[in-house]
Scaffold this motif. Structure first.
Motif, mmCIF file in Angstrom:
data_model
loop_
_atom_site.group_PDB
_atom_site.id
_atom_site.type_symbol
_atom_site.label_atom_id
_atom_site.label_comp_id
_atom_site.label_asym_id
_atom_site.label_seq_id
_atom_site.Cartn_x
_atom_site.Cartn_y
_atom_site.Cartn_z
ATOM 1 N N ARG A 160 0.830 -1.216 0.000
ATOM 2 C CA ARG A 160 0.000 0.000 0.000
ATOM 3 C C ARG A 160 0.855 1.253 0.000
ATOM 4 N NH1 ARG A 160 -1.729 3.422 3.710
ATOM 5 N NH2 ARG A 160 -0.874 2.180 5.426
ATOM 6 N N ILE A 161 1.868 1.303 0.868
ATOM 7 C CA ILE A 161 2.709 2.496 0.983
ATOM 8 C C ILE A 161 3.517 2.732 -0.296
ATOM 9 C CG2 ILE A 161 4.722 3.471 2.165
ATOM 10 C CD1 ILE A 161 3.629 2.387 4.763
ATOM 11 N N ILE A 162 4.073 1.677 -0.858
ATOM 12 C CA ILE A 162 4.854 1.815 -2.100
ATOM 13 C C ILE A 162 3.965 2.340 -3.225
ATOM 14 C CG2 ILE A 162 6.118 0.565 -3.907
ATOM 15 C CD1 ILE A 162 7.098 -1.336 -1.660
ATOM 16 N N ALA A 163 2.750 1.783 -3.330
ATOM 17 C CA ALA A 163 1.833 2.198 -4.398
ATOM 18 C C ALA A 163 1.370 3.638 -4.223
ATOM 19 C CB ALA A 163 0.620 1.265 -4.438
ATOM 20 N N THR A 164 1.164 4.085 -2.971
ATOM 21 C CA THR A 164 0.654 5.444 -2.730
ATOM 22 C C THR A 164 1.758 6.507 -2.767
ATOM 23 O OG1 THR A 164 0.792 5.022 -0.330
ATOM 24 C CG2 THR A 164 -1.357 4.706 -1.384
ATOM 25 N N THR A 165 2.972 6.158 -2.309
ATOM 26 C CA THR A 165 4.053 7.157 -2.251
ATOM 27 C C THR A 165 4.912 7.182 -3.523
ATOM 28 O OG1 THR A 165 5.536 5.589 -1.138
ATOM 29 C CG2 THR A 165 4.185 7.033 0.263
ATOM 30 N N GLU A 166 5.037 6.054 -4.181
ATOM 31 C CA GLU A 166 5.893 5.978 -5.369
ATOM 32 C C GLU A 166 5.104 5.703 -6.646
ATOM 33 O OE1 GLU A 166 9.393 3.476 -4.734
ATOM 34 O OE2 GLU A 166 9.027 3.559 -2.571
ATOM 35 N N GLY A 167 3.795 5.583 -6.488
ATOM 36 C CA GLY A 167 2.971 5.275 -7.650
ATOM 37 C C GLY A 167 2.924 3.779 -7.898
ATOM 38 N N LEU A 168 1.971 3.352 -8.697
ATOM 39 C CA LEU A 168 1.817 1.928 -8.981
ATOM 40 C C LEU A 168 3.074 1.344 -9.616
ATOM 41 C CD1 LEU A 168 -0.434 -0.150 -8.571
ATOM 42 C CD2 LEU A 168 -1.122 0.213 -10.942
ATOM 43 N N LEU A 169 3.759 2.158 -10.417
ATOM 44 C CA LEU A 169 4.984 1.681 -11.068
ATOM 45 C C LEU A 169 6.122 1.443 -10.066
ATOM 46 C CD1 LEU A 169 5.121 3.807 -14.357
ATOM 47 C CD2 LEU A 169 4.500 1.394 -14.105
ATOM 48 N N GLY A 170 5.961 1.999 -8.849
ATOM 49 C CA GLY A 170 6.963 1.776 -7.813
ATOM 50 C C GLY A 170 7.081 0.300 -7.451
ATOM 51 N N LEU A 171 5.981 -0.431 -7.628
ATOM 52 C CA LEU A 171 5.985 -1.870 -7.347
ATOM 53 C C LEU A 171 6.771 -2.650 -8.404
ATOM 54 C CD1 LEU A 171 2.269 -2.287 -6.205
ATOM 55 C CD2 LEU A 171 4.294 -2.586 -4.768
ATOM 56 N N TRP A 172 7.033 -1.989 -9.528
ATOM 57 C CA TRP A 172 7.837 -2.618 -10.576
ATOM 58 C C TRP A 172 9.232 -1.989 -10.659
ATOM 59 C CZ3 TRP A 172 2.656 -3.276 -10.790
ATOM 60 C CH2 TRP A 172 2.190 -4.526 -11.223
#
Length: 305
Positions: A160-172
């Motif tokens: 959740r934090i990665i997706a909200t702070t770095e955007g969905l692309l942060g998970l990739w």
């Protein structure tokens, strides 16, 4: 007409995918402390905090972690690790034989078809499983000691934090180095295992059973570790970095080279081999046995029905 025996019946693609996923999860659960030690050794030197612990060797890292942060910390990120194996290993290993047959086009499989299969299954699996890799590495790397506040409280909190702070692309994040790493790993690991097993069986050195699978897995683990270490270290550093720490993957690699020297690319080599070697042995032995048992159960069920 004599009906085919259980050993003559090839495993289905579903059986291979299921067997690979289960075997990979078993291997991951057993070897996870070694993976955590590898990550900590790889990121060591990145933070120049004087109060940060210094890890020495595999056992030293595991012991230091257990003493300073508790034994449970050795399994931090395990849920994400298991999710990774379900979405990643099940595809790259389970689809390997099927894709290899496709590239062989009815002929006897060649080295080229084996490598092509490893490239394709490894590449597809990386894109699907990358978010689980990012979360796993971040949870393994974070520490609550020495004034450092953990970024995440758990697996799903990290997503959740990665997706909200770095955007969905942060998970990739780190897909490029991870793709390079896993292309090397998949090709080396699966092709070496396949060739070694084939050589041992064809030359009647070992039967197609546990000892053969064990030897093939150890050789494949060693070759894979040596070839994949530089991109593995860069991948770990880049995935674990805070936003803006590195401008790109090449920048991450050059920063490591200029600050820590060439040896930085082989940090955590011993735990990498211990982890990958033991992971390979457990996974391949479990995979072969589970695949065989499930395949042998099919004719019995068919006859009974």
């Amino acid at each position: 007409m004599v009906s085919p025996t259980a050993s003559d019946v090839p495993p289905t693609m579903a059986v291979k995918i299921f067997s690979a996923g289960v075997a990979a999860c078993v291997a991951d659960a057993i070897t996870f402390p070694l993976d955590t030690a590898k990550v900590r050794l790889q990121i060591q030197g990145e933070c120049q905090t004087s109060t940060a612990p210094r890890y020495k060797g595999v056992l030293g890292t595991i012991t230091t972690l257990a003493k300073t942060e508790g034994p449970v910390k050795l399994y931090s990120g395990l849920p994400a690790g298991l999710q990774r194996q379900i979405s990643f290993a099940s595809l790259r290993i389970g689809l390997y034989d099927t894709v290899q047959e496709f590239f062989a086009t009815g002929k006897e499989s060649s080295l080229g078809s084996k490598i092509s299969a490893g490239l394709m299954t490894g590449g597809v699996a990386v894109f699907i499983g990358q978010p689980t890799e990012v979360v796993k590495v971040r949870l393994q790397a974070q520490s609550h000691l020495y004034g450092l506040k953990p970024r995440y409280t758990g697996t799903y909190n990290a997503y959740r934090i990665i997706a909200t702070t770095e955007g969905l692309l942060g998970l990739w994040k780190g897909t490029t180095p991870n793709l390079a790493r896993n292309v090397i790993i998949n090709c080396t690991e699966l092709v070496t295992y396949d060739l070694m097993k084939e050589t041992l069986v064809k030359n009647q050195l070992l039967a197609d059973d546990v000892p053969c699978h064990f030897v093939s897995a150890v050789v494949a683990g060693f070759c894979t570790t040596v070839l994949s270490s530089p991109v593995d270290v860069v991948k770990t550093r880049f995935v674990n970095s805070t936003p803006g720490q590195y401008t790109s993957v090449p920048n991450c690699a050059m920063t490591m080279l200029s600050k820590e020297g060439p040896s930085a690319f082989f940090k955590g080599l011993v735990p990498s081999f211990l982890r990958l070697g033991s992971w390979n042995v457990i996974m391949f032995v479990c995979f072969e046995q589970l695949k065989r048992e499930l395949t042998e159960a099919r004719p019995t069920v068919d006859c009974a029905s």
